[in-house]
Design a protein around this motif. Structure first.
Motif, PDB file in Angstrom:
ATOM      1  N   ARG A  19       7.320  -3.565  -5.058  1.00  0.00           N
ATOM      2  CA  ARG A  19       6.364  -3.841  -4.519  1.00  0.00           C
ATOM      3  C   ARG A  19       6.067  -3.754  -3.375  1.00  0.00           C
ATOM      4  N   LEU A  20       4.620  -2.721  -4.102  1.00  0.00           N
ATOM      5  CA  LEU A  20       4.209  -2.354  -3.202  1.00  0.00           C
ATOM      6  C   LEU A  20       3.400  -3.621  -2.256  1.00  0.00           C
ATOM      7  N   SER A  21       2.375  -2.994  -0.331  1.00  0.00           N
ATOM      8  CA  SER A  21       1.941  -3.860   0.515  1.00  0.00           C
ATOM      9  C   SER A  21       1.051  -2.957   0.614  1.00  0.00           C
ATOM     10  N   CYS A  22      -0.097  -3.699   1.506  1.00  0.00           N
ATOM     11  CA  CYS A  22      -1.552  -2.479   2.061  1.00  0.00           C
ATOM     12  C   CYS A  22      -1.791  -3.844   3.134  1.00  0.00           C
ATOM     13  N   LYS A  23      -1.728  -3.611   4.603  1.00  0.00           N
ATOM     14  CA  LYS A  23      -2.128  -4.361   5.738  1.00  0.00           C
ATOM     15  C   LYS A  23      -3.531  -4.167   5.872  1.00  0.00           C
ATOM     16  N   VAL A  24      -3.877  -4.848   5.766  1.00  0.00           N
ATOM     17  CA  VAL A  24      -5.602  -4.877   5.849  1.00  0.00           C
ATOM     18  C   VAL A  24      -6.111  -5.003   7.455  1.00  0.00           C
ATOM     19  N   SER A  25      -6.593  -4.039   8.196  1.00  0.00           N
ATOM     20  CA  SER A  25      -7.106  -5.106   9.136  1.00  0.00           C
ATOM     21  C   SER A  25      -9.050  -4.643   9.122  1.00  0.00           C
ATOM     22  N   GLY A  26      -9.625  -5.162  10.285  1.00  0.00           N
ATOM     23  CA  GLY A  26     -11.067  -5.434  10.347  1.00  0.00           C
ATOM     24  C   GLY A  26     -11.557  -6.760   8.999  1.00  0.00           C
ATOM     25  N   TYR A  27     -13.117  -5.889   9.461  1.00  0.00           N
ATOM     26  CA  TYR A  27     -13.848  -7.250   8.331  1.00  0.00           C
ATOM     27  C   TYR A  27     -14.050  -6.866   6.635  1.00  0.00           C
ATOM     28  N   THR A  28     -12.782  -7.549   6.111  1.00  0.00           N
ATOM     29  CA  THR A  28     -13.028  -6.739   4.668  1.00  0.00           C
ATOM     30  C   THR A  28     -13.824  -7.783   3.764  1.00  0.00           C
ATOM     31  N   TRP A  29     -14.533  -9.259   4.288  1.00  0.00           N
ATOM     32  CA  TRP A  29     -14.936 -10.471   3.380  1.00  0.00           C
ATOM     33  C   TRP A  29     -16.097 -10.074   2.428  1.00  0.00           C
ATOM     34  N   ARG A  30     -15.679 -10.062   1.088  1.00  0.00           N
ATOM     35  CA  ARG A  30     -16.028 -10.088  -0.137  1.00  0.00           C
ATOM     36  C   ARG A  30     -15.603  -8.468  -0.399  1.00  0.00           C
ATOM     37  N   TRP A  31     -15.680  -7.834   0.660  1.00  0.00           N
ATOM     38  CA  TRP A  31     -15.507  -6.449  -0.492  1.00  0.00           C
ATOM     39  C   TRP A  31     -14.631  -6.041  -2.092  1.00  0.00           C
ATOM     40  N   CYS A  32     -14.722  -5.149  -2.106  1.00  0.00           N
ATOM     41  CA  CYS A  32     -13.813  -4.377  -3.297  1.00  0.00           C
ATOM     42  C   CYS A  32     -12.410  -4.220  -2.927  1.00  0.00           C
ATOM     43  N   LEU A  33     -11.407  -4.194  -3.094  1.00  0.00           N
ATOM     44  CA  LEU A  33      -9.982  -4.435  -2.766  1.00  0.00           C
ATOM     45  C   LEU A  33      -8.824  -3.559  -3.128  1.00  0.00           C
ATOM     46  N   GLY A  34      -8.246  -2.527  -3.883  1.00  0.00           N
ATOM     47  CA  GLY A  34      -7.396  -2.038  -4.557  1.00  0.00           C
ATOM     48  C   GLY A  34      -6.716  -0.861  -4.719  1.00  0.00           C
ATOM     49  N   TRP A  35      -6.035  -0.869  -5.636  1.00  0.00           N
ATOM     50  CA  TRP A  35      -5.081   0.748  -5.553  1.00  0.00           C
ATOM     51  C   TRP A  35      -5.374   1.557  -5.967  1.00  0.00           C
ATOM     52  N   PHE A  36      -5.117   2.805  -5.934  1.00  0.00           N
ATOM     53  CA  PHE A  36      -5.367   3.833  -6.690  1.00  0.00           C
ATOM     54  C   PHE A  36      -4.044   4.386  -6.636  1.00  0.00           C
ATOM     55  N   SER A  69      -2.177  -9.350  -5.750  1.00  0.00           N
ATOM     56  CA  SER A  69      -2.695 -10.328  -5.475  1.00  0.00           C
ATOM     57  C   SER A  69      -2.442  -9.663  -3.636  1.00  0.00           C
ATOM     58  N   GLN A  70      -2.964 -11.066  -2.872  1.00  0.00           N
ATOM     59  CA  GLN A  70      -3.482 -10.984  -1.506  1.00  0.00           C
ATOM     60  C   GLN A  70      -2.591 -12.384  -1.071  1.00  0.00           C
ATOM     61  N   GLU A  71      -2.306 -12.069   0.083  1.00  0.00           N
ATOM     62  CA  GLU A  71      -2.150 -13.469   0.885  1.00  0.00           C
ATOM     63  C   GLU A  71      -2.959 -13.034   2.404  1.00  0.00           C
ATOM     64  N   ASN A  72      -3.942 -14.111   2.553  1.00  0.00           N
ATOM     65  CA  ASN A  72      -5.213 -14.011   3.386  1.00  0.00           C
ATOM     66  C   ASN A  72      -5.145 -14.340   4.632  1.00  0.00           C
ATOM     67  N   ALA A  73      -3.560 -15.380   4.723  1.00  0.00           N
ATOM     68  CA  ALA A  73      -3.175 -15.846   6.183  1.00  0.00           C
ATOM     69  C   ALA A  73      -3.011 -14.700   6.677  1.00  0.00           C
ATOM     70  N   GLU A  74      -1.789 -13.709   5.891  1.00  0.00           N
ATOM     71  CA  GLU A  74      -1.384 -12.505   6.184  1.00  0.00           C
ATOM     72  C   GLU A  74      -2.485 -10.867   6.158  1.00  0.00           C
ATOM     73  N   ASN A  75      -3.929 -10.822   5.562  1.00  0.00           N
ATOM     74  CA  ASN A  75      -4.181  -9.987   5.472  1.00  0.00           C
ATOM     75  C   ASN A  75      -3.786  -8.771   5.266  1.00  0.00           C
ATOM     76  N   THR A  76      -2.673  -9.321   3.950  1.00  0.00           N
ATOM     77  CA  THR A  76      -2.151  -7.951   3.139  1.00  0.00           C
ATOM     78  C   THR A  76      -2.831  -8.393   1.757  1.00  0.00           C
ATOM     79  N   LEU A  77      -2.432  -7.359   1.019  1.00  0.00           N
ATOM     80  CA  LEU A  77      -2.667  -7.103  -0.358  1.00  0.00           C
ATOM     81  C   LEU A  77      -0.861  -6.450  -0.568  1.00  0.00           C
ATOM     82  N   TYR A  78      -1.193  -6.767  -1.775  1.00  0.00           N
ATOM     83  CA  TYR A  78       0.171  -6.165  -2.614  1.00  0.00           C
ATOM     84  C   TYR A  78      -0.194  -6.098  -4.570  1.00  0.00           C
ATOM     85  N   LEU A  79       1.154  -5.261  -4.095  1.00  0.00           N
ATOM     86  CA  LEU A  79       0.837  -4.656  -5.945  1.00  0.00           C
ATOM     87  C   LEU A  79       2.103  -5.069  -6.593  1.00  0.00           C
TER      88      LEU A  79
END
Length: 125
Positions: A19-36, A69-79
């Motif tokens: 399981r990969l994690s991506c900690k996101v900081s900054g404003y990303t509401w309704r942005w495209c978020l993902g993995w390459f 998946s994403q955990e909004n409370a933690e601002n984290t994106l997962y794969l």
């Protein structure tokens, strides 16, 4: 300013999971978020993204095996990556930008302006 920081890569055997994690900081509401991902000698390719409406899109090569998946409370994106194959070996990058529609779900990497530093995934037989 958006910053992305991946973690969770490693070495696994064929059929294993990571399981990969991506900690996101900054404003990303309704942005495209993902993995390459990018394997040695190959172009960077899209793996999975959430579009601005929150719908998930996957590359055909990972459908049924990977889950974004994403955990909004933690601002984290997962794969979550299951049933890993040797061809999944690559550097995996988190990406984000304020793009929508086909630019997002077709993994148009040239339109993503925010990238993490990458995390290595190695699958061995």
């Amino acid at each position: 300013q958006v910053e992305l920081a991946e973690s969770g890569g490693g070495s696994v055997q064929v059929g294993g999971s990571l399981r990969l994690s991506c900690k996101v900081s900054g404003y990303t509401w309704r942005w495209c978020l993902g993995w390459f991902r990018q394997a040695p000698g190959k172009e960077r390719e899209g793996v999975a993204v959430f579009d601005g409406d929150g719908s998930a899109h996957y590359a055909n090569s990972v459908k049924g095996r990977f889950t974004i998946s994403q955990e909004n409370a933690e601002n984290t994106l997962y794969l979550q990556m299951n049933n890993l194959k040797p061809e999944d070996t690559a550097m995996y990058y988190c990406a984000a930008d304020a793009i929508s529609g086909s630019w997002c779900y077709n993994f148009r990497r040239e339109y993503f302006g925010n990238w993490g530093q990458g995390t290595q995934v190695t699958v061995s037989s």
